[in-house]
Design a protein around this motif. Structure first.
Motif, PDB file in Angstrom:
ATOM      1  N   ALA A  12      -1.839   3.573   0.876  1.00  0.00           N
ATOM      2  CA  ALA A  12      -0.615   4.427   0.632  1.00  0.00           C
ATOM      3  C   ALA A  12      -0.237   4.632  -0.726  1.00  0.00           C
ATOM      4  O   ALA A  12       0.153   5.665  -1.109  1.00  0.00           O
ATOM      5  CB  ALA A  12       0.393   3.770   1.684  1.00  0.00           C
ATOM      6  N   SER A  13      -0.203   3.383  -1.407  1.00  0.00           N
ATOM      7  CA  SER A  13       0.321   3.622  -2.644  1.00  0.00           C
ATOM      8  C   SER A  13      -0.654   4.307  -3.604  1.00  0.00           C
ATOM      9  O   SER A  13      -0.161   5.008  -4.672  1.00  0.00           O
ATOM     10  CB  SER A  13       0.135   2.046  -3.529  1.00  0.00           C
ATOM     11  N   ILE A  14      -2.158   4.089  -3.455  1.00  0.00           N
ATOM     12  CA  ILE A  14      -2.968   5.116  -4.162  1.00  0.00           C
ATOM     13  C   ILE A  14      -2.571   6.471  -3.838  1.00  0.00           C
ATOM     14  O   ILE A  14      -2.653   7.239  -4.899  1.00  0.00           O
ATOM     15  CB  ILE A  14      -4.429   4.713  -3.750  1.00  0.00           C
ATOM     16  N   TRP A  15      -2.390   7.045  -2.453  1.00  0.00           N
ATOM     17  CA  TRP A  15      -2.191   8.380  -2.331  1.00  0.00           C
ATOM     18  C   TRP A  15      -0.908   8.845  -2.991  1.00  0.00           C
ATOM     19  O   TRP A  15      -0.823   9.793  -3.473  1.00  0.00           O
ATOM     20  CB  TRP A  15      -2.220   8.532  -0.955  1.00  0.00           C
ATOM     21  N   ILE A 213     -14.454   3.928  -6.621  1.00  0.00           N
ATOM     22  CA  ILE A 213     -13.894   5.214  -6.016  1.00  0.00           C
ATOM     23  C   ILE A 213     -13.220   5.806  -7.056  1.00  0.00           C
ATOM     24  O   ILE A 213     -13.463   7.269  -7.341  1.00  0.00           O
ATOM     25  CB  ILE A 213     -13.116   5.262  -4.737  1.00  0.00           C
ATOM     26  N   ALA A 214     -12.544   5.327  -7.853  1.00  0.00           N
ATOM     27  CA  ALA A 214     -11.551   5.757  -8.984  1.00  0.00           C
ATOM     28  C   ALA A 214     -12.606   6.428 -10.062  1.00  0.00           C
ATOM     29  O   ALA A 214     -12.259   7.381 -10.797  1.00  0.00           O
ATOM     30  CB  ALA A 214     -10.741   4.699  -9.737  1.00  0.00           C
ATOM     31  N   LEU A 248     -12.934  12.691  -1.481  1.00  0.00           N
ATOM     32  CA  LEU A 248     -13.067  11.584  -2.441  1.00  0.00           C
ATOM     33  C   LEU A 248     -11.685  10.789  -2.414  1.00  0.00           C
ATOM     34  O   LEU A 248     -11.691   9.699  -2.251  1.00  0.00           O
ATOM     35  CB  LEU A 248     -13.395  11.832  -3.858  1.00  0.00           C
ATOM     36  N   VAL A 249     -10.514  11.372  -2.460  1.00  0.00           N
ATOM     37  CA  VAL A 249      -9.242  10.721  -2.475  1.00  0.00           C
ATOM     38  C   VAL A 249      -8.845   9.951  -1.099  1.00  0.00           C
ATOM     39  O   VAL A 249      -8.283   9.132  -1.171  1.00  0.00           O
ATOM     40  CB  VAL A 249      -8.231  11.797  -2.774  1.00  0.00           C
ATOM     41  N   LEU A 250      -9.473  10.641   0.087  1.00  0.00           N
ATOM     42  CA  LEU A 250      -9.242   9.784   1.247  1.00  0.00           C
ATOM     43  C   LEU A 250      -9.995   8.643   1.777  1.00  0.00           C
ATOM     44  O   LEU A 250      -9.994   7.849   2.485  1.00  0.00           O
ATOM     45  CB  LEU A 250      -9.269  11.027   2.251  1.00  0.00           C
ATOM     46  N   SER A 251     -11.172   8.737   0.640  1.00  0.00           N
ATOM     47  CA  SER A 251     -12.266   7.588   1.010  1.00  0.00           C
ATOM     48  C   SER A 251     -11.761   6.220   0.890  1.00  0.00           C
ATOM     49  O   SER A 251     -12.451   5.158   1.597  1.00  0.00           O
ATOM     50  CB  SER A 251     -13.357   7.931   0.009  1.00  0.00           C
ATOM     51  N   PRO A 252     -10.737   5.881  -0.030  1.00  0.00           N
ATOM     52  CA  PRO A 252     -10.091   4.424   0.028  1.00  0.00           C
ATOM     53  C   PRO A 252      -9.938   3.712   1.380  1.00  0.00           C
ATOM     54  O   PRO A 252      -9.771   2.718   1.635  1.00  0.00           O
ATOM     55  CB  PRO A 252      -8.935   4.544  -0.795  1.00  0.00           C
TER      56      PRO A 252
END
Length: 511
Positions: A12-15, A213-214, A248-252
């Motif tokens: 959630a923090s990453i998004w 991923i980043a 890619l952004v959703l993959s975490p």
């Protein structure tokens, strides 16, 4: 929310970080702001300065975070995100109303206030995400901060990719998007973010997957930026590339699921001794927890602040003037735009690498993180000399961009380790004020004045290596001084960092 795990909180923090870097997209709508409000370049630069101030002066966000999370309460944390969301929507929405003519043209002071409020929202999102990550991953605070700061660094490029797909050629609509999108994302995800520093013994493999991923997203964005600056992408190409980016952004989320499953399996099995906590408080040892005033009363605080004035100030002054530097060195518009776009990638690599490498060095050798501030500033000296002596902006901007970015993961982590995590949000945001302070001194008083003198001597414009040579030499000297200051900080704190490693070794021996 008690059952929510720290891995979901990390996603959630990453998004939220991916959506909250609107201050890095000023170049998209600056021309529209200038034309609709009848600003000259000086006035537009003034508005931009308030953007930099708002995005970097996060003392209020730190104070709010400390107030609502006192005694590690969870219930108050969403208030930090709400405060950021309100400011984000208010600032960009008022700018959109001004640009579209819905309201009368505001006085430039009001526009500066709108810009400040909009950019200031970023500090609330960033403070909450960074401090929570440090508390959730105390053994790998450098890596976790690097991940958070890295995704924030990429967020500008991510937002621009979405803009080019949905509203390309409509910068006015982009302002409305900046008002709505980050606001909705933060409000939708804020209840998932919380502090839960349990089961820290097997964090590294999963954090490494987040890091991977980043890196993949950064590499993908770099390729897209280069291709889009060379070729004209049709709408379908923008759509496909943006869909891939969003996947890619959703993959975490998959990494969080794997990490949580692994945690549950280990909780049901026998205790694991494969990794002892690195940052811990042993019996008879008091954990260092300073508030802002106590921290400001120490020499270490001012050494860190002065080092950041040199590193952050020179780096921000460079990116603020990179277009003018490129034009004076006769780079083409395509080359300059590519370098400006790629700055976010070099910035990301520094943010991520500074945290990851310093964590590895600390775990392996017990070496203090201030040493990396010293080394990166020495590298910046080399970067500025390359620009000043050879005019090679490609190599110079890569070196300066990576080293500038590394300060943003090193500084908050050092703050938490030297002064404690209880008031970390307030302290590291106070140190971050060095960014606009240093930038004003070096951008306005140094690079601006020197260029104007060179231009006036040559009829109003300047072309050639001499235009910014003296400025680059001054920047190199400033970073050299910053390296000396950070070396002093390293020498003063090396005993503290060595004790961290000793405590871990004793714990392992006792096990």
């Amino acid at each position: 929310m008690e059952n929510t795990n720290k891995w979901l909180a990390t996603v959630a923090s990453i998004w939220i970080q991916c959506s909250s870097g609107a201050s890095y997209t000023f170049g998209i709508y600056s021309s529209t702001l200038k034309s609709t409000q009848n600003y000259d370049q000086t006035t537009l630069d003034t508005v931009s300065v308030f953007k930099d101030i708002g995005a970097n002066i996060g003392i209020l966000s730190g104070l709010l975070f400390d107030a609502v999370t006192v005694n590690h309460r969870r219930s108050g944390l969403p208030l930090v995100y709400v405060a950021g969301a309100v400011q984000c929507f208010t600032g960009y929405f008022l700018m959109w109303l001004s640009v579209t003519g819905v309201i009368n043209k505001p006085h430039v002071i009001l526009m500066c206030l709108f810009m400040f409020i909009a950019a200031h929202a970023q500090t609330f999102f960033n403070t909450a995400n960074v401090v929570v990550s440090v508390r959730n991953f105390p053994d790998y605070s450098g890596t976790s901060v690097g991940i958070m700061k890295g995704f924030l660094g990429l967020s500008g490029a991510i937002l621009i990719q979405i803009y080019q797909t949905l509203f390309n050629g409509k910068p006015t609509t982009f302002l409305l998007m900046l008002a709505v999108f980050p606001t909705l994302v933060s409000l939708a995800l804020m209840l998932l973010v919380h502090v839960n520093p349990c089961n820290t013994s097997n964090d590294q493999p999963h954090l490494n997957r987040f890091s991977l991923i980043a890196l993949i997203i950064a590499a993908y964005l770099m390729i897209m930026i280069i291709l889009q600056n060379v070729f004209a992408f049709p709408l379908w190409a923008h759509t496909v590339t943006t869909i891939i980016l969003l996947v890619l952004v959703l993959s975490p989320l998959q990494i969080a699921h794997t990490a949580r499953t692994s945690e549950l399996q280990r909780e049901q099995g026998p205790p694991s001794l494969e990794m002892a906590p690195l940052i811990m408080t042993s019996e008879g040892q008091d954990e260092v927890e300073m508030n802002l005033l106590q921290a400001m009363g120490t020499i270490d605080f001012w050494l860190l602040f002065l080092a950041m004035v040199c590193a952050l100030g020179s780096g921000l002054a460079t990116i603020n003037n990179i277009t003018q530097i490129g034009e004076s060195l006769d780079y083409s518009t395509v080359e300059i735009n590519t370098m400006v776009s790629l700055w976010s990638i070099w910035n990301f690599l520094g943010r991520f690498g500074g945290g990851f490498v310093s964590d590895w060095f600390l775990h392996r050798y017990g070496g203090g993180r201030p040493l990396f501030i010293c080394l990166t500033q020495l590298a910046m000296v080399v970067g500025y000399l390359i620009i000043g002596l050879s005019g090679n902006l490609y190599i110079g901007s890569v070196i300066v961009g990576v080293c500038y970015g590394s300060q943003w993961s090193l500084m908050p982590t050092i703050t938490s380790e030297i002064f404690g995590v209880k008031h970390m949000g307030t302290i590291f945001n106070t140190v971050a004020a060095a960014n606009p302070i240093g930038s004003y001194i070096l951008s306005v008083q140094v690079i601006g004045n020197i260029y104007d003198q060179e231009a006036q001597a040559r009829g109003g414009s300047c072309h050639g290596l001499h235009c910014f040579m003296l400025s680059c030499f001054i920047f190199a000297a400033v970073c050299g001084f910053g390296a000396i200051v950070s070396l002093v900080l390293f020498l003063r704190t090396r005993g503290f960092y060595a004790s961290i490693l000793q405590r871990r070794l004793k714990h392992l021996q006792g096990s």
